[in-house]
Design an enzyme around this catalytic site. Structure first.
Site, mmCIF file in Angstrom:
data_model
loop_
_atom_site.group_PDB
_atom_site.id
_atom_site.type_symbol
_atom_site.label_atom_id
_atom_site.label_comp_id
_atom_site.label_asym_id
_atom_site.label_seq_id
_atom_site.Cartn_x
_atom_site.Cartn_y
_atom_site.Cartn_z
ATOM 1 N N ARG A 1 54.361 4.884 94.541
ATOM 2 C CA ARG A 1 54.254 4.231 93.220
ATOM 3 C C ARG A 1 53.860 5.254 92.157
ATOM 4 O O ARG A 1 53.368 6.336 92.485
ATOM 5 C CB ARG A 1 53.214 3.108 93.285
ATOM 6 C CG ARG A 1 53.700 1.974 94.164
ATOM 7 C CD ARG A 1 53.014 0.672 93.839
ATOM 8 N NE ARG A 1 53.576 -0.376 94.686
ATOM 9 C CZ ARG A 1 53.249 -1.658 94.604
ATOM 10 N NH1 ARG A 1 52.359 -2.054 93.721
ATOM 11 N NH2 ARG A 1 53.814 -2.536 95.399
ATOM 12 N N GLY B 1 51.526 -7.675 90.784
ATOM 13 C CA GLY B 1 52.374 -7.205 89.688
ATOM 14 C C GLY B 1 53.050 -8.374 88.986
ATOM 15 O O GLY B 1 53.069 -8.453 87.752
ATOM 16 N N ASN C 1 52.905 2.748 99.425
ATOM 17 C CA ASN C 1 52.360 2.653 98.060
ATOM 18 C C ASN C 1 52.115 4.034 97.429
ATOM 19 O O ASN C 1 51.989 4.141 96.213
ATOM 20 C CB ASN C 1 51.052 1.843 98.020
ATOM 21 C CG ASN C 1 51.259 0.346 98.149
ATOM 22 O OD1 ASN C 1 50.361 -0.387 98.511
ATOM 23 N ND2 ASN C 1 52.464 -0.132 97.834
ATOM 24 N N ASP D 1 50.026 -10.029 98.283
ATOM 25 C CA ASP D 1 51.198 -9.618 97.506
ATOM 26 C C ASP D 1 51.327 -10.458 96.234
ATOM 27 O O ASP D 1 50.950 -11.632 96.223
ATOM 28 C CB ASP D 1 52.444 -9.789 98.392
ATOM 29 C CG ASP D 1 53.625 -9.013 97.855
ATOM 30 O OD1 ASP D 1 53.465 -8.244 96.883
ATOM 31 O OD2 ASP D 1 54.725 -9.182 98.407
ATOM 32 N N HIS E 1 46.032 -6.280 89.629
ATOM 33 C CA HIS E 1 45.254 -5.748 90.756
ATOM 34 C C HIS E 1 43.784 -6.126 90.594
ATOM 35 O O HIS E 1 43.096 -6.441 91.567
ATOM 36 C CB HIS E 1 45.421 -4.232 90.851
ATOM 37 C CG HIS E 1 46.819 -3.806 91.206
ATOM 38 N ND1 HIS E 1 47.540 -4.412 92.206
ATOM 39 C CD2 HIS E 1 47.630 -2.840 90.699
ATOM 40 C CE1 HIS E 1 48.726 -3.839 92.305
ATOM 41 N NE2 HIS E 1 48.809 -2.888 91.385
HETATM 42 C C1 FPP Z 1 50.689 -6.008 96.154
HETATM 43 O O1 FPP Z 1 51.031 -6.492 94.890
HETATM 44 C C2 FPP Z 1 49.324 -5.557 96.157
HETATM 45 C C3 FPP Z 1 48.925 -4.271 96.223
HETATM 46 C C4 FPP Z 1 49.893 -3.137 96.311
HETATM 47 C C5 FPP Z 1 47.512 -3.899 96.186
HETATM 48 C C6 FPP Z 1 46.516 -4.871 96.731
HETATM 49 C C7 FPP Z 1 45.236 -4.551 96.130
HETATM 50 C C8 FPP Z 1 44.315 -5.441 95.726
HETATM 51 C C9 FPP Z 1 44.410 -6.887 95.942
HETATM 52 C C10 FPP Z 1 43.139 -4.895 95.010
HETATM 53 C C11 FPP Z 1 41.843 -5.161 95.656
HETATM 54 C C12 FPP Z 1 41.603 -4.425 96.889
HETATM 55 C C13 FPP Z 1 40.465 -3.735 97.126
HETATM 56 C C14 FPP Z 1 40.122 -3.359 98.518
HETATM 57 C C15 FPP Z 1 39.544 -3.377 96.048
HETATM 58 P P1 FPP Z 1 52.248 -5.839 94.109
HETATM 59 O O2 FPP Z 1 51.675 -4.886 93.105
HETATM 60 O O3 FPP Z 1 53.216 -5.242 95.064
HETATM 61 O O4 FPP Z 1 52.840 -7.088 93.400
HETATM 62 P P2 FPP Z 1 54.361 -7.359 92.987
HETATM 63 O O5 FPP Z 1 55.152 -7.371 94.267
HETATM 64 O O6 FPP Z 1 54.293 -8.694 92.318
HETATM 65 O O7 FPP Z 1 54.758 -6.246 92.043
#
Ligand code: FPP
Length: 230
Positions: free
Chosen positions: A63, A15, A60, A12, A29
């Protein structure tokens, strides 16, 4: 010091990592993917057999379309770039979740990756995609009902997407959030949870070692009386 057999990670903070640098979320990401590569390496070096990562939750799908397609594209990039090396290193790939919702080409790629690596024995990377634990539990209950099988823990565990995978010993969530967010609800009944403020794109071997040190200090009792009890 014995390594846990299975670590699960809620990756997590991508973003927020991007926002703090005035970068598009896609860059967060992208760096998240780099963090996954280094973490898998570090996990394997420490003798941990299973790593399960929450890469895309059932929620997700809500989104914006652009972010969903960025994440799907990252998956394609990851598999294209990493599969050969993972296979050479003997890593088995498994995918859990409602995979039918994924774009057809992604589904094909992950099926092929899972098939290619199915017999590998030097560790398993489990990628949760379009995954929600409540949905997984309902799917399992339906399967058991269809089979007319007895409702017991053993049959239930075998009907989950994670069939055959031992429950996680340690779950790590990055970015300071302290929730399970519909991840592995059944499988984490006795798992130790470690939360870190590090944002996922910054996560690395040092953070992993800190989580492992905290894990080693915990006394796991599985509901039984501990050695400290009178
Ligand atoms: C949460 O961060 C993360 C995700 C929704 C996606 C996780 C994906 C990766 C780490 C990419 C790599 C994975 C593969 C298998 C290629 P968020 O966007 O919710 O962050 P935030 O809470 O700070 O907005």
């Amino acid at each position: 010091m014995k390594a846990p057999c299975h670590i699960a990670i809620i990756m997590d903070g991508n973003g927020r990592w991007a926002k703090a640098r005035a970068l598009p979320r896609a860059m967060g990401h992208r760096q998240g993917m780099e963090a996954l590569k280094r973490t898998l390496r570090a996990v394997r070096e420490r003798g941990v057999e299973y790593l399960t990562v929450y890469a895309f939750s059932a929620e997700n799908w809500d989104r914006p379309e652009e972010e969903i397609s960025d994440l799907m594209e990252l998956l394609r990039i990851y598999i294209r770039a990493e599969l050969a090396e993972l296979h050479r290193d003997g890593v088995r790939l498994r995918f859990i979740g409602d995979l039918a919702r994924l774009p057809a080409d992604v589904r094909k790629m992950i099926n092929e990756a899972a098939e290619l690596t199915a017999q590998n024995t030097s560790g398993t990377l489990v990628v949760a995609l379009s995954y929600g634990a409540r949905q997984e539990i309902i799917r399992a209950a339906r399967r058991l009902a269809e089979q007319g099988a007895a409702m017991n823990e053993e049959n239930f565990a075998a009907a989950l997407d994670t069939a055959g995978i031992p429950d996680p010993d340690l779950l790590i969530r990055t970015s300071g959030e302290m929730r399970l967010s519909n991840f592995l609800l059944w499988q984490t009944a006795y798992t130790e949870f470690v939360f870190t403020d590090t944002l996922w794109p910054d996560f690395g071997a040092k953070d992993l070692d800190a989580a492992l040190a905290e894990f080693q200090q915990r006394e796991r009792r599985y509901g039984k009386r501990g050695t400290m009890a009178q």
